[in-house]
Design a protein around this motif. Structure first.
Motif, PDB file in Angstrom:
ATOM      1  N   LYS A 102       0.818  -1.218   0.000  1.00 49.54           N
ATOM      2  CA  LYS A 102       0.000   0.000   0.000  1.00 49.54           C
ATOM      3  C   LYS A 102       0.856   1.274   0.000  1.00 49.54           C
ATOM      4  CE  LYS A 102      -4.352  -1.068   0.036  1.00 49.54           C
ATOM      5  NZ  LYS A 102      -5.587  -0.307  -0.098  1.00 49.54           N
ATOM      6  N   TRP A 126      -2.658  -8.468   6.437  1.00 51.23           N
ATOM      7  CA  TRP A 126      -3.839  -8.152   5.615  1.00 51.23           C
ATOM      8  C   TRP A 126      -4.612  -9.439   5.282  1.00 51.23           C
ATOM      9  CZ3 TRP A 126      -4.372 -10.046   0.535  1.00 51.23           C
ATOM     10  CH2 TRP A 126      -5.612  -9.738  -0.037  1.00 51.23           C
ATOM     11  N   ARG A 130      -8.569 -10.091   5.973  1.00 51.09           N
ATOM     12  CA  ARG A 130      -9.482 -10.122   4.827  1.00 51.09           C
ATOM     13  C   ARG A 130     -10.263 -11.450   4.832  1.00 51.09           C
ATOM     14  NH1 ARG A 130     -10.914  -6.852  -0.110  1.00 51.09           N
ATOM     15  NH2 ARG A 130     -12.262  -8.328  -1.106  1.00 51.09           N
ATOM     16  N   ARG A 361       0.127   2.455  -4.810  1.00 51.89           N
ATOM     17  CA  ARG A 361       0.930   1.305  -4.379  1.00 51.89           C
ATOM     18  C   ARG A 361       2.390   1.734  -4.356  1.00 51.89           C
ATOM     19  NH1 ARG A 361      -3.521  -0.259  -3.526  1.00 51.89           N
ATOM     20  NH2 ARG A 361      -4.536  -2.160  -4.243  1.00 51.89           N
ATOM     21  N   ARG A 426      -7.403  -6.999  -3.613  1.00 44.96           N
ATOM     22  CA  ARG A 426      -7.742  -5.910  -2.697  1.00 44.96           C
ATOM     23  C   ARG A 426      -8.949  -5.110  -3.170  1.00 44.96           C
ATOM     24  NH1 ARG A 426      -3.020  -4.513   1.236  1.00 44.96           N
ATOM     25  NH2 ARG A 426      -4.904  -3.981   2.360  1.00 44.96           N
ATOM     26  N   CYS A 428     -12.643  -3.725  -3.365  1.00 44.11           N
ATOM     27  CA  CYS A 428     -13.452  -3.293  -2.216  1.00 44.11           C
ATOM     28  C   CYS A 428     -14.273  -4.446  -1.632  1.00 44.11           C
ATOM     29  CB  CYS A 428     -14.387  -2.168  -2.652  1.00 44.11           C
ATOM     30  SG  CYS A 428     -15.480  -1.635  -1.344  1.00 44.11           S
TER      31      CYS A 428
HETATM   32  C1  HEM Z   1     -19.519   3.538  -3.400  1.00 44.14           C
HETATM   33  C2  HEM Z   1     -18.920   3.068  -2.327  1.00 44.14           C
HETATM   34  C3  HEM Z   1     -17.504   2.555  -2.258  1.00 44.14           C
HETATM   35  C4  HEM Z   1     -16.443   2.772  -3.098  1.00 44.14           C
HETATM   36  C5  HEM Z   1     -16.412   3.608  -4.376  1.00 44.14           C
HETATM   37  C6  HEM Z   1     -15.307   2.040  -2.570  1.00 44.14           C
HETATM   38  C7  HEM Z   1     -14.050   1.995  -3.177  1.00 44.14           C
HETATM   39  C8  HEM Z   1     -13.011   1.196  -2.736  1.00 44.14           C
HETATM   40  C9  HEM Z   1     -11.757   1.008  -3.447  1.00 44.14           C
HETATM   41  C10 HEM Z   1     -11.362   1.669  -4.760  1.00 44.14           C
HETATM   42  C11 HEM Z   1     -11.002   0.139  -2.729  1.00 44.14           C
HETATM   43  C12 HEM Z   1      -9.629  -0.410  -3.120  1.00 44.14           C
HETATM   44  C13 HEM Z   1      -8.505   0.440  -2.583  1.00 44.14           C
HETATM   45  C14 HEM Z   1      -7.132  -0.056  -3.028  1.00 44.14           C
HETATM   46  O1  HEM Z   1      -7.013  -0.981  -3.823  1.00 44.14           O
HETATM   47  O2  HEM Z   1      -6.150   0.537  -2.576  1.00 44.14           O
HETATM   48  C15 HEM Z   1     -11.765  -0.193  -1.539  1.00 44.14           C
HETATM   49  C16 HEM Z   1     -11.319  -1.022  -0.541  1.00 44.14           C
HETATM   50  C17 HEM Z   1     -12.021  -1.258   0.612  1.00 44.14           C
HETATM   51  N1  HEM Z   1     -13.318  -0.873   0.900  1.00 44.14           N
HETATM   52 FE1  HEM Z   1     -14.535   0.175  -0.293  1.00 44.14          FE
HETATM   53  N2  HEM Z   1     -15.694   1.422  -1.419  1.00 44.14           N
HETATM   54  C18 HEM Z   1     -17.032   1.684  -1.195  1.00 44.14           C
HETATM   55  C19 HEM Z   1     -17.809   1.207  -0.165  1.00 44.14           C
HETATM   56  C20 HEM Z   1     -17.355   0.440   0.873  1.00 44.14           C
HETATM   57  C21 HEM Z   1     -18.158  -0.067   1.954  1.00 44.14           C
HETATM   58  C22 HEM Z   1     -19.678   0.139   2.080  1.00 44.14           C
HETATM   59  C23 HEM Z   1     -17.319  -0.724   2.822  1.00 44.14           C
HETATM   60  C24 HEM Z   1     -17.616  -1.429   4.103  1.00 44.14           C
HETATM   61  C25 HEM Z   1     -18.751  -1.457   4.723  1.00 44.14           C
HETATM   62  C26 HEM Z   1     -15.985  -0.644   2.243  1.00 44.14           C
HETATM   63  C27 HEM Z   1     -14.852  -1.183   2.811  1.00 44.14           C
HETATM   64  C28 HEM Z   1     -13.642  -1.320   2.163  1.00 44.14           C
HETATM   65  C29 HEM Z   1     -12.491  -2.023   2.730  1.00 44.14           C
HETATM   66  C30 HEM Z   1     -12.417  -2.665   4.094  1.00 44.14           C
HETATM   67  C31 HEM Z   1     -11.483  -1.985   1.753  1.00 44.14           C
HETATM   68  C32 HEM Z   1     -10.081  -2.591   1.850  1.00 44.14           C
HETATM   69  C33 HEM Z   1     -10.086  -3.953   1.170  1.00 44.14           C
HETATM   70  C34 HEM Z   1      -8.717  -4.614   1.175  1.00 44.14           C
HETATM   71  O3  HEM Z   1      -7.702  -3.933   1.116  1.00 44.14           O
HETATM   72  O4  HEM Z   1      -8.698  -5.856   1.226  1.00 44.14           O
HETATM   73  N3  HEM Z   1     -16.055   0.053   1.060  1.00 44.14           N
HETATM   74  N4  HEM Z   1     -12.995   0.445  -1.590  1.00 44.14           N
END
Ligand code: HEM
Length: 490
Positions: A102, A126, A130, A361, A426, A428
């Motif tokens: 990251k 991580w 996850r 990244r 990774r 979302c």
């Molecule tokens: C429109 C709504 C959302 C958008 C556009 C969004 C977008 C993203 C994106 C782009 C990432 C990837 C980041 C990366 O690769 O560095 C991400 C990861 C993540 N999102 Fe979302 N997200 C949304 C809603 C949510 C919701 C509702 C939750 C939880 C209730 C959430 C929890 C997470 C978590 C925990 C990660 C990290 C996953 C990992 O690294 O394994 N997101 N999100």
């Protein structure tokens, strides 16, 4: 500031549109180019660049990121690469994902508040978090969250309907409140004693300082270097931590477990090792779900309302789809899948205004992206906002056109040209949760109301980890004609 809102076929009107033009847009309802950030005309000198990054990092991105496949930059001896071609994005996020982590910038901006949780951690730490959290976001749990989402949207609708006719509201704030309400219901079974306004302020105060943290990471300054707003950010962060600690204690002392995200997180174990989360892990991940979940979804809805206000023809089609799919009954999970056009509209809104506009990244070892050699320590950006408006990937990239997401069009397009939720391992974790939430909120609100942008207002998309409209989204509420019934969905 290079900000522009234009009529697609007419002359460019930068800055503020006149009332006349906006009224014209409302009447035409078609072919309007929504607000966008234009890249700088000349490469920015160092001080100018750093100042611009603090103000709004989007304004510092060169025109190359909208036109080329890959762009290298060097700031104070530190290498950075912007990657825009879908095949190269796939290399970074999927094929060579193990060669990247990251990175310092993301960790520096988010770790102080979120700790070493799913969003900010790497490697084995991580992976197990996850694995442990993944089952919580499966369909069987999501189904149970839908009534809470509908109920929260109905509370917003009822609040709006009780306001005087024609009143102006800040839709950005309203959507933050609605999705926060949903967070409280679904993650925490609705803790009514939470001061939600204070919590929202704490999040905003914290995020506001993240661009300073990014600049300091960019120039390689040590973490102890102070920056404007550091006190506010620290107070915001401490407030959030205290609040979540109180919630965890409350859940641990109550007799029966409930079906909310916090209870599920406390009970969950790593399917491979049986390990469960410590209090610190739970705090970090609940804060992550709150910050990553409510803010992004609120922004997706805010920008969707903005675009619908510029395109009344699209709005009409969404309204009639919702009416015909639900056919007078309460909204069900099955309906969500049938609301195809509504989904296309939110997908297109997240193309133009991705709530997470930048994925970063850092290379951990020597690796190649296409023909480019990437050395350890190099920062690699996937500038999602620019990829979504890239001249080679999208026809008339600045134009709002939900038909781009018709199933055949999606199939014909490279998967890595559209990344609102990221990609690879990774991706979302809350993607389905968010898609269900945006559709449910739109279905409830659009059934009884319309929103019209303040005449002459052009929102500025500003990157603060998320993509916020600087100055909010002032819109006028248009209520149903007298005598029209407001049906309760849900
Ligand atoms: C429109 C709504 C959302 C958008 C556009 C969004 C977008 C993203 C994106 C782009 C990432 C990837 C980041 C990366 O690769 O560095 C991400 C990861 C993540 N999102 Fe979302 N997200 C949304 C809603 C949510 C919701 C509702 C939750 C939880 C209730 C959430 C929890 C997470 C978590 C925990 C990660 C990290 C996953 C990992 O690294 O394994 N997101 N999100």
């Amino acid at each position: 500031m290079r900000l522009c809102g234009r009529l697609g076929s007419g002359p460019s009107v930068c800055g503020h549109l006149t009332r006349h033009l906006v009224l014209e847009i409302e009447m035409q309802g078609t072919d309007v180019t929504p607000a966008r950030i234009d890249p700088p005309a000349q490469p920015l000198r160092l001080i100018q660049l750093l100042r611009t990054v603090v103000r709004n990092p989007l304004e510092s991105w060169p025109s190359a990121v909208y036109q080329e496949h890959l762009h290298r930059s060097r700031v104070l001896g530190r290498d950075a690469i912007f990657v825009m071609h879908p095949a190269l994005i796939r290399q970074v996020l999927v094929d060579e994902a193990d060669s990247f982590d990251k990175g310092e910038m993301a960790r520096r901006a988010l770790e102080p508040a979120l700790g070493d949780a799913i969003l900010t951690s790497d490697g084995a730490r991580w992976r197990w978090q996850r694995r442990a959290a993944a089952p919580i976001f499966r369909q069987e749990h999501l189904r149970g969250f839908l009534p809470s989402m509908i109920a929260a949207a109905e509370r917003t609708r009822d609040r709006w309907l009780s306001l005087p006719a024609g009143v102006e509201i800040d839709v950005a704030r309203e959507m933050m409140q609605t999705t926060f309400d949903i967070v409280l219901e679904t993650m925490l079974s609705g803790r009514s004693n939470i001061d939600t306004a204070a919590m929202e302020r704490a999040i905003a105060d914290y995020l506001e300082s993240t661009s300073w943290m990014m600049v300091l990471a960019m120039i390689g300054a040590p973490r102890w270097v102070p920056y404007p707003g550091i006190g506010k950010a620290r107070r915001g962060r401490e407030h959030l931590k205290q609040l979540v600690d109180g919630l965890i204690a409350d859940v641990q002392h109550r007799p029966a477990a409930r079906n909310d995200l916090l209870s599920l997180l406390i009970e969950t174990t790593d399917p491979e090792t049986g390990r469960s989360m410590s209090d610190m892990d739970i705090r970090g991940n609940i804060l992550t779900f709150i910050m990553a979940g409510h803010e992004t979804t609120a922004l997706a809805l805010t920008w969707t309302f903005y675009l619908l206000s510029l395109h009344s023809d699209v709005e009409e089609r969404v309204k009639s789809e919702i009416a015909s799919v639900t056919a007078g009954s309460s909204l069900q999970l099955e309906h969500i899948d049938s609301l195809q056009y509504t989904k296309q509209v939110t997908q297109e809104a997240m193309r133009l205004y991705p709530p997470a506009p930048l994925i970063a990244r850092e290379a951990r070892r020597d690796v190649r992206i296409g023909t480019e050699a990437v050395r350890p320590g190099t920062v690699v950006y996937v500038p999602v906002y620019a990829v979504h408006r890239h001249a080679e990937l999208w026809d008339r990239p600045d134009v709002f056109d939900p038909t781009r997401f018709e199933p055949d069009a999606v199939k014909a397009r490279d998967r890595y040209a559209y990344l609102p939720f990221g990609a690879g391992l990774r991706v979302c974790i809350g993607m389905s949760f968010a898609q269900m939430e945006t559709t449910a909120v739109l279905a409830v609100l659009l059934e009884s109301l319309r929103l019209r942008l303040r005449p002459g207002y052009v929102p500025e998309p500003k990157l603060r980890v998320t993509l916020r409209p600087a100055g909010g989204m002032p819109m006028r509420l248009v209520r149903p004609a007298t005598g029209a019934a407001v049906r309760t969905v849900g």
